[in-house]
Design an enzyme around this catalytic site. Structure first.
Site, short mmCIF file in Angstrom:
data_model
loop_
_atom_site.label_atom_id
_atom_site.label_comp_id
_atom_site.label_asym_id
_atom_site.label_seq_id
_atom_site.Cartn_x
_atom_site.Cartn_y
_atom_site.Cartn_z
N GLU A 110 0.84 -1.19 0.00
CA GLU A 110 0.00 0.00 0.00
C GLU A 110 0.88 1.25 0.00
O GLU A 110 2.11 1.16 0.11
CB GLU A 110 -0.94 0.00 1.21
CG GLU A 110 -1.94 -1.14 1.18
CD GLU A 110 -2.96 -1.09 2.30
OE1 GLU A 110 -3.92 -1.85 2.24
OE2 GLU A 110 -2.80 -0.29 3.24
N HIS A 225 -8.50 9.98 4.29
CA HIS A 225 -8.18 8.94 3.31
C HIS A 225 -8.43 9.51 1.92
O HIS A 225 -9.48 10.09 1.66
CB HIS A 225 -9.03 7.69 3.54
CG HIS A 225 -8.47 6.48 2.85
ND1 HIS A 225 -8.53 6.31 1.49
CD2 HIS A 225 -7.83 5.39 3.35
CE1 HIS A 225 -7.94 5.17 1.17
NE2 HIS A 225 -7.51 4.59 2.28
N ARG A 266 -0.68 8.91 2.70
CA ARG A 266 -2.07 9.37 2.57
C ARG A 266 -2.24 10.88 2.62
O ARG A 266 -3.02 11.46 1.86
CB ARG A 266 -2.93 8.71 3.65
CG ARG A 266 -3.14 7.23 3.41
CD ARG A 266 -3.88 6.58 4.55
NE ARG A 266 -4.15 5.17 4.24
CZ ARG A 266 -4.69 4.32 5.10
NH1 ARG A 266 -5.01 4.73 6.31
NH2 ARG A 266 -4.91 3.06 4.75
N HIS A 327 -10.84 9.65 7.95
CA HIS A 327 -10.68 8.20 8.05
C HIS A 327 -10.13 7.73 9.39
O HIS A 327 -10.60 6.75 9.95
CB HIS A 327 -9.76 7.72 6.93
CG HIS A 327 -9.52 6.24 6.93
ND1 HIS A 327 -10.54 5.32 6.85
CD2 HIS A 327 -8.36 5.52 6.99
CE1 HIS A 327 -10.03 4.10 6.86
NE2 HIS A 327 -8.72 4.18 6.97
N ARG A 362 -0.63 8.24 9.74
CA ARG A 362 -0.51 6.79 9.87
C ARG A 362 -0.10 6.13 8.56
O ARG A 362 -0.68 6.42 7.51
CB ARG A 362 -1.83 6.19 10.36
CG ARG A 362 -1.82 4.66 10.39
CD ARG A 362 -3.05 4.11 11.06
NE ARG A 362 -4.27 4.34 10.31
CZ ARG A 362 -4.72 3.55 9.33
NH1 ARG A 362 -4.01 2.50 8.95
NH2 ARG A 362 -5.87 3.81 8.74
#
Length: 400
Positions: A110, A225, A266, A327, A362
């Site tokens: 990711e 997000h 992100r 998110h 994160r």
């Protein structure tokens, strides 16, 4: 008045894993505002990170620090990474079914990761992990779960927590006393108009902690997000997992041209998406899964494929509209490396807490791992512990 050895507020992955770490001779009471399976942990799609080998340690550590803008607590990051293989081993023993080929784990990648180190179960990894933990929890005779029970204050005296005040399912109010109280009630996404979170996740523990002078940390660190399915319907936004981009999906502008590196962390990707939306004068950009084989989309992302069809999009044939939405919450109630807050006998785990792993942003798929690692540490520190100071103030806090 109810009494238990351990009180856990919340039935997400962190709370459930914490409960399962507590010895069977201790009574555990879990309370939750809604049904036990309505936690944000069930919604996690992408997966859970793991240190594949010692050779991956430096890379994994650096990826986490870089995504967090180097505001992470280094010791917390080290604890999480070093504990990851043990956590995965336990999850497998509980019955979690991670994707395998020829008996070996499959890994996906990711945004923000320099390597593929994420275990997954289709595109519903959170549901697979959390439903399995919930099933194991319901099998334990020492664990009781009370649904539709809402915490609204702490029972406390001289900076010691003795439990909580709660509104029960029948509307009555009751004191629930406990030797140790664990807050595992999620973040604050429910207060946002556009969020991937359940609407009842409203930061209750944070507000109560603030009222009692318990230390909070980085409460302004909110993660957006970059890719949720665009909709004009009210309610929670549907997440399009970052692992879709990890498998090759690309973001397109109004003209159908790729405009960004889709594997940016992100926060950085969200900025680029917002910038492109302004240039295009559009409320969304488009995500194309054309680079991903159709069979991979259907097998790896069946839930996303199904949801897109329900919204009128066949993601195997056409780009889908996506937009950033709230998110995750990187801040929370400050805790040490054993998840203890600045109030004695009060612990916080999962998104309710801030142990410093995530820093300012994160890294994808670290949240499930971080939650389980520090939930285990909270339970392990306190099993069987005696405390004279706790006993001396009990009557003042609970019977006054």
């Amino acid at each position: 008045m109810k009494h238990t050895d351990f009180l856990i507020v919340g039935t997400g992955a962190a709370g459930l894993f914490c409960a399962l770490q507590i010895p069977s001779d201790k009574q555990v009471l879990m309370i939750t505002k809604e049904d036990a399976d309505e936690s944000d942990s069930f919604l996690a799609q992408g997966g859970i990170c793991v240190l594949k080998s010692e050779d991956d340690y430096d890379s994994y550590f650096e990826d986490t620090m870089r995504a967090g803008h180097y505001e992470n607590r280094k010791e917390s990051v080290d604890i999480m990474i070093r504990s990851s293989q043990s956590i995965i081993k336990q999850l497998v023993e509980y019955g979690v079914d991670f994707k395998r080929e020829n008996g070996e784990f499959c890994y996906t990648r990711e945004g923000g990761h320099s390597d593929s180190r994420i275990l997954f179960h289709e595109d519903i990894t959170g549901e697979e992990i959390t439903s399995t933990l919930l099933a194991r929890t319901r099998e334990r005779e020492n664990i009781t779960i009370l649904e539709h029970t809402t915490m609204y204050d702490f029972l406390m005296a001289d900076n010691i927590c003795y439990g909580v005040m709660a509104q029960m399912a029948d509307g009555s109010k009751e004191k629930i006393t406990a030797d140790y109280t664990m807050l595992a009630c999620g973040g604050l996404g429910g207060i946002y108009k556009h969020s991937t979170n359940y609407r009842h996740i409203t930061g209750d523990a944070l507000a109560i902690a603030k009222n009692h002078g318990i230390r909070l940390e980085h409460i302004d660190y909110i993660q957006i997000h970059p890719t949720t399915l665009y909709s004009e319907k009210p309610g929670r936004r549907f997440l399009i997992s970052e692992s879709v981009r990890g498998e090759g999906a690309i973001l397109l502008n109004k003209e159908g041209n790729r405009f960004v590196n889709e594997l940016l962390p992100r926060d950085l990707l969200t900025k680029e998406v917002h910038k492109q939306m302004a240039i295009d004068d559009m409320p969304y950009v488009r995500l194309s899964m054309a680079p991903i084989p159709k069979e991979t989309i259907i097998s790896h992302f069946p839930n996303i494929y199904k949801r897109c069809l329900e919204e009128g999009y066949d993601c195997t044939k056409e780009p889908i509209p996506v937009v950033p939405a709230q998110h995750y919450f990187m801040g929370g109630i400050y805790v040490d490396h054993f998840s203890e807050t600045t109030m004695n006998h009060l612990y916080a785990v999962g998104e309710t807490s801030c142990n410093g792993v995530h820093g300012k942003n994160r890294l994808a798929s670290n949240s499930l791992l971080e939650s389980l690692v520090f939930a285990e540490r909270a339970a392990g520190k306190n099993a069987g512990r005696e405390d004279e100071e706790y006993e001396s103030n009990y009557d003042a806090a609970c019977c006054g």
